[in-house]
Design a protein around this motif. Sequence first.
Motif, PDB file in Angstrom:
ATOM      1  N   ARG A   1      -7.541  33.231  15.910  1.00 36.75           N
ATOM      2  CA  ARG A   1      -8.893  33.662  16.288  1.00 36.75           C
ATOM      3  C   ARG A   1      -9.385  34.776  15.357  1.00 36.75           C
ATOM      4  N   ASP A   2      -8.483  35.384  14.608  1.00 33.54           N
ATOM      5  CA  ASP A   2      -8.805  36.480  13.699  1.00 33.54           C
ATOM      6  C   ASP A   2      -9.511  35.921  12.460  1.00 33.54           C
ATOM      7  N   SER A   3     -10.773  36.291  12.294  1.00 35.43           N
ATOM      8  CA  SER A   3     -11.576  35.733  11.204  1.00 35.43           C
ATOM      9  C   SER A   3     -11.115  36.169   9.816  1.00 35.43           C
ATOM     10  N   THR A   4     -10.190  37.122   9.746  1.00 31.21           N
ATOM     11  CA  THR A   4      -9.668  37.527   8.437  1.00 31.21           C
ATOM     12  C   THR A   4      -8.436  36.711   8.040  1.00 31.21           C
TER      13      THR A   4
ATOM     14  N   ASN B   1      -8.071  30.702  10.097  1.00 33.55           N
ATOM     15  CA  ASN B   1      -9.418  30.739  10.658  1.00 33.55           C
ATOM     16  C   ASN B   1     -10.451  30.403   9.589  1.00 33.55           C
ATOM     17  N   ARG B   2     -10.302  30.980   8.412  1.00 28.93           N
ATOM     18  CA  ARG B   2     -11.264  30.731   7.328  1.00 28.93           C
ATOM     19  C   ARG B   2     -11.207  29.280   6.861  1.00 28.93           C
TER      20      ARG B   2
ATOM     21  N   GLU C   1     -12.914  27.130   9.580  1.00 29.00           N
ATOM     22  CA  GLU C   1     -14.365  27.267   9.505  1.00 29.00           C
ATOM     23  C   GLU C   1     -14.928  26.514   8.292  1.00 29.00           C
TER      24      GLU C   1
ATOM     25  N   VAL D   1     -11.355  28.954  19.666  1.00 27.51           N
ATOM     26  CA  VAL D   1     -11.599  29.558  18.358  1.00 27.51           C
ATOM     27  C   VAL D   1     -12.747  28.806  17.693  1.00 27.51           C
ATOM     28  N   LEU D   2     -13.660  29.563  17.113  1.00 26.45           N
ATOM     29  CA  LEU D   2     -14.815  28.992  16.411  1.00 26.45           C
ATOM     30  C   LEU D   2     -15.571  27.979  17.280  1.00 26.45           C
TER      31      LEU D   2
END
Length: 142
Positions: A24-27, A31-32, A35, A54-55
Motif C-alpha cells: 500500500r506504500d506508494s514509495t 505499488n508503483r 499503478e 490498494v490503489l
Amino acid sequence: MNEKIQIKEILKNSSVIAIVGVSRDSTKDSNRVCEYLMKEGYQILVVNPFIKEVLGKECRPSITDIPNKLKEKIEIVNIFRPSEDVPKIVDEAISIKEKYGNLKVIWTQLGISHRLAAKKARESGIIVIEDKCIRTEHQFMV
C-alpha cells in the motif's frame, strides 16, 4: 526464442496480471509497478494477506483466494515476495493453470528467483521470467 522478443510478445498478448506482494506504500516498487500497469490498461488483481485494499482494488490473501471468475482470466502472476516464498506461489499458480488453462507466465521481479520453483513451473508448461522488472520491460517495448 530470444528473451526480449518473448517478453514483448507476453506483454503485448496478455491483459490480466495478478501481482503478489503489492504494497500500500506508494514509495514501494510493487505499488508503483501496479499503478503503472493499471494505467497501461492491464487488469490487475492484487494479492497481499496483510492489507484489504490498494490503489482502489480489493486485496486477496493469496492467488487461490481470487474469485474463480477472475482467477480463470489470470495470464501472468507477477511476484514481489522474497525468493523463499516463490515455491508456494508457484504451486498455487500451477494449480490455477491446471484448472483453468489460461495462466501462461510466472514473473519474478528484480532480485527474486528460485531455481527449483522455476524448473517446476516450466515443467508444467508455464513460461518463467526471473529477476526482471515488468514495468521496465514494458517501458522498453513501447
